[in-house]
Enzyme design. Sequence first.
Site, mmCIF file in Angstrom:
data_model
loop_
_atom_site.group_PDB
_atom_site.id
_atom_site.type_symbol
_atom_site.label_atom_id
_atom_site.label_comp_id
_atom_site.label_asym_id
_atom_site.label_seq_id
_atom_site.Cartn_x
_atom_site.Cartn_y
_atom_site.Cartn_z
ATOM 1 C CB CYS A 148 -0.919 -0.006 1.215
ATOM 2 S SG CYS A 148 -1.919 -1.513 1.376
ATOM 3 C CB ALA A 150 0.252 6.382 -2.395
ATOM 4 N N GLY A 161 4.767 7.327 -0.764
ATOM 5 C CA GLY A 161 6.014 6.930 -1.391
ATOM 6 C C GLY A 161 7.296 7.141 -0.614
ATOM 7 C CG ASN A 162 8.080 10.257 2.294
ATOM 8 O OD1 ASN A 162 8.535 10.739 1.260
ATOM 9 N ND2 ASN A 162 7.471 10.997 3.198
ATOM 10 C CE LYS A 163 5.739 3.832 6.452
ATOM 11 N NZ LYS A 163 4.815 4.951 6.111
ATOM 12 C CG ASP A 214 -1.995 3.598 -3.035
ATOM 13 O OD1 ASP A 214 -1.488 3.458 -1.901
ATOM 14 O OD2 ASP A 214 -3.043 4.234 -3.231
ATOM 15 C CB CYS A 218 0.473 6.339 11.318
ATOM 16 S SG CYS A 218 -0.797 6.571 10.061
#
Length: 429
Positions: free
Chosen positions: A234, A236, A238-240, A258, A359
Amino acid sequence: MAVYAAAAAVLAGVESRQGSIKGLVYGSRFQNVKQLYALVCETQRYSAVLDAVIASSGLLRAEKKLRPHMAKVLVYELLMGQGFRGGGGRWKPLLARHQARLKAELARLKVQRGVSRNEDLLELGSKSDLASQMPRYVRINTLKTCSDDAVDYFKRQGFSYQGRASSLEDLRTLKGKHFLLDPLLPELLVFPAQTDLHEHPLYQVGHLILQDKASCLPAMLLAPPPGSHVIDACAAPGNKTSHLAALLKNQGKIFAFDLDAKRLASMATLLARAGVSCCELAEKDFLAVSPSEQRYRQVQYILLDPSCSGSGMLTRQLEEPGTGAPSKERLQALAGFQQRALCHALTFPSLQRLVYSTCSLCQEENEDVVREALQKSSGDFRLVPVLPSWPHRGLCTFPGAEHCLRASPETTLTGGFFIAVFERKEVSR
């Protein structure tokens, strides 16, 4: 004034969960992003007050062509802001017709609540206070630069480098133009709270990624070696994904999925700026991806960070004032999807290691989902005990839950987060 239309569009986007305030502001193409960001944040901060004043004044009933988000921005500017900018254009005479009534309703609200100042009407929770005190974490993108070069650049700009932090207290007491290297993550710089680097040249060319420390942990703990095939289920915004690519050194393959086309488009821009070349994006539901498909037969690593309630996100209290705990019905729906996604991920035949993260602070989305998946995996997987010195562990709701990690502003100086690391058990011969 264009700034009012842009602010109204951002507020509408936040309400429909198209993105965060910062993301939508910086993606709006409005030239003066600082002006727009300040206006949106202040309008949203007073959102509940403005809603009450607008409703009791009958403004939207009288001005049927005035949209709710635009009304909120304009009433904020009239009652709490600095007055209409650039003369106010066509909006000033419209609001002038209702100015006396709006001011009277605001005064009545103050009397009702026994306060005298606009600020006293705010009912921000402790999360907002914590958000304003959080350090600014900055991940160095090793696809484009290295720690030494990034540190040298900041030093040339007048920042004072304090070396590697030895404790959380070092991070908590950062002030002024001092910055540190995080004690745990080797490519994470830490700046004082409220440091704004969105217009920093290294950020704009993709050398730096603005990413909370807790959000950096999933890729770090998955730790795929260069050449690996990885799924970001999943993916977006996209940092990870960009962090995974950096760990892979762009060698290997990331399959990123995504369902949201707009978020994927933004993600493609982010990955291009970060120099990621090993990622294949797909607008597809991860649950519809077949583990038996030939192209995924070499996937040994999966990062699963599914949609969640976001109850650990500190910025949500600022961006959605009055947001309380998610309802039982919403938690049940989210947990159902999370369980399906996790159980599905564990069926990929070559999978060796999986990181599940949210989170969220809610047990229903965290320990309960992990326990259910372990029970359904027929003993093929175990939880890996990671980061033994990490101070905040999983809730002890089942044996082994202490191997999971939790994060919070109070205990780890990060946003609220949950992480579980699964590993396939070795088959005894």
